[in-house]
Design a protein around this motif. Structure first.
Motif, PDB file in Angstrom:
ATOM      1  N   SER A 201      53.318 105.589  23.926  1.00 35.85           N
ATOM      2  CA  SER A 201      54.523 106.169  24.517  1.00 35.85           C
ATOM      3  C   SER A 201      54.250 107.526  25.145  1.00 35.85           C
ATOM      4  O   SER A 201      53.750 108.440  24.481  1.00 35.85           O
ATOM      5  N   GLY A 202      54.624 107.671  26.413  1.00 33.14           N
ATOM      6  CA  GLY A 202      54.512 108.975  27.057  1.00 33.14           C
ATOM      7  C   GLY A 202      55.470 109.995  26.474  1.00 33.14           C
ATOM      8  O   GLY A 202      55.172 111.196  26.458  1.00 33.14           O
ATOM      9  N   HIS A 203      56.641 109.542  26.014  1.00 34.47           N
ATOM     10  CA  HIS A 203      57.565 110.465  25.351  1.00 34.47           C
ATOM     11  C   HIS A 203      56.912 111.070  24.102  1.00 34.47           C
ATOM     12  O   HIS A 203      57.069 112.264  23.815  1.00 34.47           O
ATOM     13  N   CYS A 204      56.183 110.230  23.355  1.00 35.48           N
ATOM     14  CA  CYS A 204      55.506 110.724  22.159  1.00 35.48           C
ATOM     15  C   CYS A 204      54.345 111.642  22.521  1.00 35.48           C
ATOM     16  O   CYS A 204      54.123 112.671  21.868  1.00 35.48           O
ATOM     17  N   HIS A 205      53.603 111.270  23.567  1.00 35.14           N
ATOM     18  CA  HIS A 205      52.487 112.121  23.979  1.00 35.14           C
ATOM     19  C   HIS A 205      52.979 113.493  24.409  1.00 35.14           C
ATOM     20  O   HIS A 205      52.324 114.507  24.171  1.00 35.14           O
ATOM     21  N   ARG A 206      54.131 113.550  25.050  1.00 31.03           N
ATOM     22  CA  ARG A 206      54.739 114.815  25.461  1.00 31.03           C
ATOM     23  C   ARG A 206      54.831 115.778  24.273  1.00 31.03           C
ATOM     24  O   ARG A 206      54.491 116.960  24.378  1.00 31.03           O
ATOM     25  N   VAL A 207      55.267 115.268  23.142  1.00 35.24           N
ATOM     26  CA  VAL A 207      55.411 116.090  21.945  1.00 35.24           C
ATOM     27  C   VAL A 207      54.050 116.441  21.366  1.00 35.24           C
ATOM     28  O   VAL A 207      53.796 117.593  20.981  1.00 35.24           O
TER      29      VAL A 207
ATOM     30  N   ASP B  48      59.626 118.468  10.304  1.00 29.34           N
ATOM     31  CA  ASP B  48      58.949 119.755  10.163  1.00 29.34           C
ATOM     32  C   ASP B  48      59.389 120.383   8.853  1.00 29.34           C
ATOM     33  O   ASP B  48      60.304 121.187   8.797  1.00 29.34           O
ATOM     34  N   ASN B  49      58.736 119.928   7.781  1.00 29.36           N
ATOM     35  CA  ASN B  49      59.027 120.479   6.460  1.00 29.36           C
ATOM     36  C   ASN B  49      60.523 120.415   6.133  1.00 29.36           C
ATOM     37  O   ASN B  49      61.124 121.387   5.700  1.00 29.36           O
ATOM     38  N   GLY B  50      61.092 119.239   6.395  1.00 26.04           N
ATOM     39  CA  GLY B  50      62.496 119.012   6.079  1.00 26.04           C
ATOM     40  C   GLY B  50      63.436 119.131   7.256  1.00 26.04           C
ATOM     41  O   GLY B  50      64.586 118.686   7.179  1.00 26.04           O
ATOM     42  N   ILE B  51      62.982 119.734   8.352  1.00 31.55           N
ATOM     43  CA  ILE B  51      63.779 119.781   9.582  1.00 31.55           C
ATOM     44  C   ILE B  51      63.420 118.551  10.401  1.00 31.55           C
ATOM     45  O   ILE B  51      62.269 118.390  10.805  1.00 31.55           O
ATOM     46  N   THR B  52      64.384 117.672  10.602  1.00 33.59           N
ATOM     47  CA  THR B  52      64.126 116.454  11.356  1.00 33.59           C
ATOM     48  C   THR B  52      64.819 116.519  12.704  1.00 33.59           C
ATOM     49  O   THR B  52      65.903 117.085  12.841  1.00 33.59           O
ATOM     50  N   LEU B  53      64.168 115.933  13.699  1.00 37.48           N
ATOM     51  CA  LEU B  53      64.680 116.013  15.061  1.00 37.48           C
ATOM     52  C   LEU B  53      64.109 114.856  15.868  1.00 37.48           C
ATOM     53  O   LEU B  53      62.936 114.505  15.733  1.00 37.48           O
ATOM     54  N   ALA B  54      64.962 114.258  16.702  1.00 33.79           N
ATOM     55  CA  ALA B  54      64.529 113.225  17.635  1.00 33.79           C
ATOM     56  C   ALA B  54      64.797 113.706  19.059  1.00 33.79           C
ATOM     57  O   ALA B  54      65.434 114.743  19.257  1.00 33.79           O
ATOM     58  N   ASP B  55      64.312 112.928  20.034  1.00 29.98           N
ATOM     59  CA  ASP B  55      64.400 113.212  21.469  1.00 29.98           C
ATOM     60  C   ASP B  55      63.270 114.160  21.874  1.00 29.98           C
ATOM     61  O   ASP B  55      63.190 115.301  21.413  1.00 29.98           O
ATOM     62  N   SER B  56      62.412 113.663  22.761  1.00 30.95           N
ATOM     63  CA  SER B  56      61.202 114.414  23.090  1.00 30.95           C
ATOM     64  C   SER B  56      61.480 115.770  23.715  1.00 30.95           C
ATOM     65  O   SER B  56      60.816 116.762  23.382  1.00 30.95           O
ATOM     66  N   ASN B  57      62.449 115.844  24.627  1.00 28.06           N
ATOM     67  CA  ASN B  57      62.728 117.143  25.251  1.00 28.06           C
ATOM     68  C   ASN B  57      63.333 118.123  24.259  1.00 28.06           C
ATOM     69  O   ASN B  57      63.045 119.326  24.305  1.00 28.06           O
TER      70      ASN B  57
ATOM     71  N   ALA C  99      58.692 122.434  31.717  1.00 20.34           N
ATOM     72  CA  ALA C  99      58.837 121.522  32.853  1.00 20.34           C
ATOM     73  C   ALA C  99      57.560 120.720  33.068  1.00 20.34           C
ATOM     74  O   ALA C  99      57.598 119.496  33.287  1.00 20.34           O
ATOM     75  N   ASP C 100      56.433 121.382  33.007  1.00 21.17           N
ATOM     76  CA  ASP C 100      55.155 120.715  33.252  1.00 21.17           C
ATOM     77  C   ASP C 100      54.784 119.785  32.101  1.00 21.17           C
ATOM     78  O   ASP C 100      54.270 118.683  32.331  1.00 21.17           O
ATOM     79  N   ILE C 101      55.056 120.215  30.876  1.00 19.79           N
ATOM     80  CA  ILE C 101      54.732 119.378  29.719  1.00 19.79           C
ATOM     81  C   ILE C 101      55.594 118.119  29.723  1.00 19.79           C
ATOM     82  O   ILE C 101      55.115 117.016  29.466  1.00 19.79           O
ATOM     83  N   ALA C 102      56.873 118.277  30.032  1.00 17.27           N
ATOM     84  CA  ALA C 102      57.777 117.128  30.050  1.00 17.27           C
ATOM     85  C   ALA C 102      57.430 116.156  31.168  1.00 17.27           C
ATOM     86  O   ALA C 102      57.652 114.952  31.043  1.00 17.27           O
ATOM     87  N   GLY C 103      56.879 116.659  32.254  1.00 20.56           N
ATOM     88  CA  GLY C 103      56.587 115.807  33.387  1.00 20.56           C
ATOM     89  C   GLY C 103      55.233 115.138  33.351  1.00 20.56           C
ATOM     90  O   GLY C 103      55.026 114.113  34.018  1.00 20.56           O
ATOM     91  N   TYR C 104      54.305 115.672  32.587  1.00 18.48           N
ATOM     92  CA  TYR C 104      52.909 115.266  32.709  1.00 18.48           C
ATOM     93  C   TYR C 104      52.638 113.804  32.367  1.00 18.48           C
ATOM     94  O   TYR C 104      52.047 113.065  33.166  1.00 18.48           O
ATOM     95  N   SER C 105      53.025 113.358  31.182  1.00 21.60           N
ATOM     96  CA  SER C 105      52.472 112.125  30.615  1.00 21.60           C
ATOM     97  C   SER C 105      52.717 110.903  31.494  1.00 21.60           C
ATOM     98  O   SER C 105      51.784 110.126  31.778  1.00 21.60           O
ATOM     99  N   TYR C 106      53.958 110.701  31.923  1.00 24.69           N
ATOM    100  CA  TYR C 106      54.257 109.507  32.703  1.00 24.69           C
ATOM    101  C   TYR C 106      53.756 109.602  34.143  1.00 24.69           C
ATOM    102  O   TYR C 106      53.464 108.572  34.759  1.00 24.69           O
ATOM    103  N   ILE C 107      53.640 110.816  34.675  1.00 23.11           N
ATOM    104  CA  ILE C 107      53.057 110.948  36.012  1.00 23.11           C
ATOM    105  C   ILE C 107      51.560 110.663  35.943  1.00 23.11           C
ATOM    106  O   ILE C 107      51.019 109.931  36.776  1.00 23.11           O
ATOM    107  N   ALA C 108      50.891 111.206  34.941  1.00 21.07           N
ATOM    108  CA  ALA C 108      49.450 110.974  34.804  1.00 21.07           C
ATOM    109  C   ALA C 108      49.136 109.497  34.612  1.00 21.07           C
ATOM    110  O   ALA C 108      48.099 109.003  35.079  1.00 21.07           O
ATOM    111  N   HIS C 109      50.012 108.771  33.940  1.00 24.05           N
ATOM    112  CA  HIS C 109      49.767 107.361  33.634  1.00 24.05           C
ATOM    113  C   HIS C 109      50.559 106.433  34.540  1.00 24.05           C
ATOM    114  O   HIS C 109      50.640 105.227  34.272  1.00 24.05           O
TER     115      HIS C 109
END
Length: 213
Positions: A20-26, A68-77, A166-176
């Motif tokens: 997943s590119g969303h996962c790679h972003r993180v 993150d040590n008890g802090i949970t969060l979803a959504d890559s952005n 902006a660049d981190i969020a855009g990279y994975s799916y453009i590169a692939h």
């Protein structure tokens, strides 16, 4: 990896699908920030993302998600925004003034919109067999890449004079994008931008995925 804010804390758990590119972003953001983390690969084919314990972390059953040590969060952005606020120099990554922050946010919206509907969707068809309109996704991807190539003419980065979210969020799916049948040969400024991201200290890439026959 090390980070002063993470000393004496357990590594961040990143729940992911490695394709997943969303996962790679993180994962890329964690690596750039030198935040200790461990990957937890979910067996999504057998419904691990629908288990009650995982739904407590990611209520929609989506990846990525973090603990993150008890802090949970979803959504890559949301996650990469949290990470730079928690572990990085947030101003450097999110903008130093209202217009700078707005420009970064614009590209986060593009990542969730045009990138998801274009190169991401095209790749979902060829890598995961998703029942989507491949030709429409490829057309949207090329329209986006044409815009990005023009935008990057004379610029090193998408939203500022330095790498931002902006660049981190855009990279994975453009590169692939080529894995989805979307070639990058006609977009030299996009390819140069990808190379600049890949040259960042501590950059980690996403492994190429085989395309379905």
């Amino acid at each position: 990896m090390s980070n002063a804010n993470a000393i004496n804390a357990a590594p961040v758990k990143l729940y992911r699908n490695p394709k997943s590119g969303h996962c790679h972003r993180v994962e890329l953001m964690l690596a750039l920030l030198e935040v200790p983390y461990e990957n937890v690969d979910l067996d999504m084919a057998n419904g691990a993302h629908r288990e009650p314990a995982y739904l407590e972390i990611s209520p929609l059953g989506q990846v990525p998600a973090i603990d993150d040590n008890g802090i949970t969060l979803a959504d890559s952005n949301a996650i990469i925004t949290y990470l730079v606020e928690r572990y990085g120099e947030s101003i450097a990554w999110t903008g130093t003034d209202p217009i700078g922050k707005a420009r970064v946010q614009c590209w986060l919206s593009i990542a969730a919109g045009e990138i998801a509907a274009g190169p991401c969707a095209a790749r979902l068809v060829t890598v995961f067999g998703a029942p989507l309109d491949h030709e429409a996704a490829k057309a949207r991807a090329h329209a986006l890449l044409k815009m990005m190539n023009a935008h990057l003419d004379g610029r090193d980065w998408l939203a500022a004079d330095r790498p931002t979210l902006a660049d981190i969020a855009g990279y994975s799916y453009i590169a692939h994008a080529p894995e989805g049948g979307v070639g990058l040969a006609d977009y030299p400024h996009v390819r140069a931008w990808l190379a600049r991201i890949e040259a960042l200290p501590r950059f980690i890439g996403m492994a190429p995925s085989p395309v379905l026959a």
